[in-house]
Design a protein around this motif. Sequence first.
Motif, PDB file in Angstrom:
ATOM      1  N   TRP A 100       0.841  -1.204   0.000  1.00  0.00           N
ATOM      2  CA  TRP A 100       0.000   0.000   0.000  1.00  0.00           C
ATOM      3  C   TRP A 100       0.878   1.257   0.000  1.00  0.00           C
ATOM      4  O   TRP A 100       0.655   2.193  -0.762  1.00  0.00           O
ATOM      5  N   MET A 101       1.912   1.240   0.855  1.00  0.00           N
ATOM      6  CA  MET A 101       2.824   2.390   0.947  1.00  0.00           C
ATOM      7  C   MET A 101       3.543   2.606  -0.394  1.00  0.00           C
ATOM      8  O   MET A 101       3.623   3.727  -0.897  1.00  0.00           O
ATOM      9  N   LEU A 102       4.031   1.509  -0.987  1.00  0.00           N
ATOM     10  CA  LEU A 102       4.740   1.625  -2.273  1.00  0.00           C
ATOM     11  C   LEU A 102       3.804   2.172  -3.353  1.00  0.00           C
ATOM     12  O   LEU A 102       4.184   3.056  -4.131  1.00  0.00           O
ATOM     13  N   GLU A 103       2.590   1.660  -3.382  1.00  0.00           N
ATOM     14  CA  GLU A 103       1.618   2.101  -4.393  1.00  0.00           C
ATOM     15  C   GLU A 103       1.348   3.599  -4.258  1.00  0.00           C
ATOM     16  O   GLU A 103       1.311   4.326  -5.250  1.00  0.00           O
ATOM     17  N   ASN A 104       1.171   4.049  -3.007  1.00  0.00           N
ATOM     18  CA  ASN A 104       0.845   5.456  -2.785  1.00  0.00           C
ATOM     19  C   ASN A 104       2.020   6.388  -3.010  1.00  0.00           C
ATOM     20  O   ASN A 104       1.828   7.551  -3.375  1.00  0.00           O
ATOM     21  N   CYS A 105       3.244   5.908  -2.778  1.00  0.00           N
ATOM     22  CA  CYS A 105       4.428   6.750  -2.993  1.00  0.00           C
ATOM     23  C   CYS A 105       4.855   6.735  -4.462  1.00  0.00           C
ATOM     24  O   CYS A 105       5.314   7.743  -4.989  1.00  0.00           O
ATOM     25  N   LEU A 106       4.721   5.586  -5.118  1.00  0.00           N
ATOM     26  CA  LEU A 106       5.251   5.453  -6.485  1.00  0.00           C
ATOM     27  C   LEU A 106       4.235   5.850  -7.554  1.00  0.00           C
ATOM     28  O   LEU A 106       4.604   6.131  -8.695  1.00  0.00           O
ATOM     29  N   GLU A 107       2.968   5.807  -7.177  1.00  0.00           N
ATOM     30  CA  GLU A 107       1.869   6.127  -8.100  1.00  0.00           C
ATOM     31  C   GLU A 107       2.009   5.373  -9.429  1.00  0.00           C
ATOM     32  O   GLU A 107       2.053   4.151  -9.415  1.00  0.00           O
ATOM     33  N   ASP A 108       2.155   6.095 -10.561  1.00  0.00           N
ATOM     34  CA  ASP A 108       2.176   5.420 -11.879  1.00  0.00           C
ATOM     35  C   ASP A 108       3.366   4.478 -12.042  1.00  0.00           C
ATOM     36  O   ASP A 108       3.328   3.567 -12.882  1.00  0.00           O
ATOM     37  N   ALA A 109       4.429   4.724 -11.268  1.00  0.00           N
ATOM     38  CA  ALA A 109       5.619   3.863 -11.380  1.00  0.00           C
ATOM     39  C   ALA A 109       5.388   2.493 -10.723  1.00  0.00           C
ATOM     40  O   ALA A 109       6.196   1.585 -10.888  1.00  0.00           O
ATOM     41  N   PHE A 110       4.282   2.386  -9.978  1.00  0.00           N
ATOM     42  CA  PHE A 110       3.962   1.114  -9.332  1.00  0.00           C
ATOM     43  C   PHE A 110       3.189   0.241 -10.334  1.00  0.00           C
ATOM     44  O   PHE A 110       1.975   0.063 -10.227  1.00  0.00           O
ATOM     45  N   THR A 111       3.893  -0.287 -11.298  1.00  0.00           N
ATOM     46  CA  THR A 111       3.276  -1.106 -12.344  1.00  0.00           C
ATOM     47  C   THR A 111       3.040  -2.520 -11.808  1.00  0.00           C
ATOM     48  O   THR A 111       3.599  -2.894 -10.776  1.00  0.00           O
ATOM     49  N   PRO A 112       2.234  -3.332 -12.504  1.00  0.00           N
ATOM     50  CA  PRO A 112       2.025  -4.715 -12.049  1.00  0.00           C
ATOM     51  C   PRO A 112       3.343  -5.490 -11.906  1.00  0.00           C
ATOM     52  O   PRO A 112       3.491  -6.286 -10.980  1.00  0.00           O
ATOM     53  N   ASP A 113       4.314  -5.232 -12.795  1.00  0.00           N
ATOM     54  CA  ASP A 113       5.611  -5.930 -12.693  1.00  0.00           C
ATOM     55  C   ASP A 113       6.381  -5.496 -11.438  1.00  0.00           C
ATOM     56  O   ASP A 113       7.035  -6.314 -10.791  1.00  0.00           O
ATOM     57  N   VAL A 114       6.313  -4.199 -11.127  1.00  0.00           N
ATOM     58  CA  VAL A 114       6.990  -3.690  -9.928  1.00  0.00           C
ATOM     59  C   VAL A 114       6.333  -4.310  -8.691  1.00  0.00           C
ATOM     60  O   VAL A 114       7.004  -4.788  -7.775  1.00  0.00           O
ATOM     61  N   ARG A 115       5.007  -4.360  -8.713  1.00  0.00           N
ATOM     62  CA  ARG A 115       4.280  -4.957  -7.586  1.00  0.00           C
ATOM     63  C   ARG A 115       4.707  -6.415  -7.391  1.00  0.00           C
ATOM     64  O   ARG A 115       5.040  -6.832  -6.282  1.00  0.00           O
ATOM     65  N   ALA A 116       4.725  -7.182  -8.498  1.00  0.00           N
ATOM     66  CA  ALA A 116       5.074  -8.605  -8.407  1.00  0.00           C
ATOM     67  C   ALA A 116       6.498  -8.793  -7.869  1.00  0.00           C
ATOM     68  O   ALA A 116       6.760  -9.702  -7.077  1.00  0.00           O
ATOM     69  N   ALA A 117       7.402  -7.897  -8.267  1.00  0.00           N
ATOM     70  CA  ALA A 117       8.789  -8.001  -7.811  1.00  0.00           C
ATOM     71  C   ALA A 117       8.877  -7.731  -6.300  1.00  0.00           C
ATOM     72  O   ALA A 117       9.636  -8.379  -5.585  1.00  0.00           O
ATOM     73  N   TRP A 118       8.067  -6.788  -5.812  1.00  0.00           N
ATOM     74  CA  TRP A 118       8.049  -6.499  -4.367  1.00  0.00           C
ATOM     75  C   TRP A 118       7.404  -7.628  -3.580  1.00  0.00           C
ATOM     76  O   TRP A 118       7.820  -7.932  -2.458  1.00  0.00           O
ATOM     77  N   VAL A 119       6.368  -8.251  -4.163  1.00  0.00           N
ATOM     78  CA  VAL A 119       5.729  -9.394  -3.489  1.00  0.00           C
ATOM     79  C   VAL A 119       6.775 -10.490  -3.295  1.00  0.00           C
ATOM     80  O   VAL A 119       6.911 -11.059  -2.212  1.00  0.00           O
ATOM     81  N   GLU A 120       7.567 -10.753  -4.343  1.00  0.00           N
ATOM     82  CA  GLU A 120       8.649 -11.756  -4.263  1.00  0.00           C
ATOM     83  C   GLU A 120       9.631 -11.391  -3.155  1.00  0.00           C
ATOM     84  O   GLU A 120      10.023 -12.228  -2.344  1.00  0.00           O
ATOM     85  N   THR A 121      10.058 -10.127  -3.146  1.00  0.00           N
ATOM     86  CA  THR A 121      11.057  -9.671  -2.174  1.00  0.00           C
ATOM     87  C   THR A 121      10.542  -9.836  -0.746  1.00  0.00           C
ATOM     88  O   THR A 121      11.206 -10.416   0.116  1.00  0.00           O
ATOM     89  N   TYR A 122       9.333  -9.323  -0.507  1.00  0.00           N
ATOM     90  CA  TYR A 122       8.800  -9.383   0.860  1.00  0.00           C
ATOM     91  C   TYR A 122       8.559 -10.827   1.289  1.00  0.00           C
ATOM     92  O   TYR A 122       8.859 -11.200   2.425  1.00  0.00           O
ATOM     93  N   THR A 123       8.051 -11.647   0.361  1.00  0.00           N
ATOM     94  CA  THR A 123       7.777 -13.049   0.695  1.00  0.00           C
ATOM     95  C   THR A 123       9.069 -13.754   1.101  1.00  0.00           C
ATOM     96  O   THR A 123       9.102 -14.507   2.071  1.00  0.00           O
ATOM     97  N   LEU A 124      10.122 -13.477   0.354  1.00  0.00           N
ATOM     98  CA  LEU A 124      11.434 -14.075   0.639  1.00  0.00           C
ATOM     99  C   LEU A 124      11.898 -13.722   2.058  1.00  0.00           C
ATOM    100  O   LEU A 124      12.251 -14.597   2.860  1.00  0.00           O
ATOM    101  N   VAL A 125      11.852 -12.428   2.383  1.00  0.00           N
ATOM    102  CA  VAL A 125      12.325 -11.966   3.693  1.00  0.00           C
ATOM    103  C   VAL A 125      11.402 -12.462   4.813  1.00  0.00           C
ATOM    104  O   VAL A 125      11.855 -13.014   5.821  1.00  0.00           O
ATOM    105  N   ALA A 126      10.078 -12.297   4.604  1.00  0.00           N
ATOM    106  CA  ALA A 126       9.114 -12.682   5.651  1.00  0.00           C
ATOM    107  C   ALA A 126       9.172 -14.190   5.904  1.00  0.00           C
ATOM    108  O   ALA A 126       9.111 -14.629   7.052  1.00  0.00           O
ATOM    109  N   THR A 127       9.311 -14.992   4.830  1.00  0.00           N
ATOM    110  CA  THR A 127       9.374 -16.444   5.010  1.00  0.00           C
ATOM    111  C   THR A 127      10.621 -16.828   5.807  1.00  0.00           C
ATOM    112  O   THR A 127      10.555 -17.662   6.712  1.00  0.00           O
ATOM    113  N   THR A 128      11.746 -16.198   5.494  1.00  0.00           N
ATOM    114  CA  THR A 128      12.987 -16.480   6.225  1.00  0.00           C
ATOM    115  C   THR A 128      12.828 -16.112   7.706  1.00  0.00           C
ATOM    116  O   THR A 128      13.239 -16.863   8.595  1.00  0.00           O
ATOM    117  N   MET A 129      12.207 -14.966   7.974  1.00  0.00           N
ATOM    118  CA  MET A 129      12.008 -14.529   9.370  1.00  0.00           C
ATOM    119  C   MET A 129      11.065 -15.482  10.113  1.00  0.00           C
ATOM    120  O   MET A 129      11.330 -15.888  11.242  1.00  0.00           O
TER     121      MET A 129
END
Length: 138
Positions: A100-129
Amino acid sequence: MTPEQIALVRKSWAMILPISDTAAVMFYAKLFDLDPGLKTLFRSDMKEQGRKLMSALNTMVSSLGMIDDIVPAVQLLGRRHVDYGIKDKDYDTVGTVLLWMLENCLEDAFTPDVRAAWVETYTLVATTMKEAAKSAAA
Ligand code: HEM
């Protein structure tokens, strides 16, 4: 993660860095809006906490592609979060708030590909934690 996804996360994070204090304020306001019960778990100064969060995210973004180097530090972070009273389900809430924060800060730059890449990143870190938290409890 693909090299393209790593590049997308790095590029979008570079747009957040100059506004990281504001991004952190937005982050915690949304977090406590979605789950007011989490407020009591934060005992430090929220400005300081915001800086710590953004700095930890910055380290992770910089380390994508050589993630093995930071796995031990991420595991320790996950174990410390058990002591902070964080449960598995809280990682889902934080994941939602991060996007939500990324979407609101990045606006148009928050494309579906950018979103998917962040989902991967967060999932990786959160799963490890979360996995480190579980093995600490066992
Ligand atoms: C990618 C996931 C996360 C990262 C990178 C992260 C980062 C951090 C960092 C750097 C600290 C400072 C203390 C330390 O290093 O141990 C911290 C503390 C804390 N985090 Fe997280 N965190 C994450 C997930 C979560 C989640 C899911 C919650 C749930 C709401 C949470 C709640 C807290 C709390 C309550 C503290 C302690 C604050 C205090 O002592 O006042 N964190 N986090």
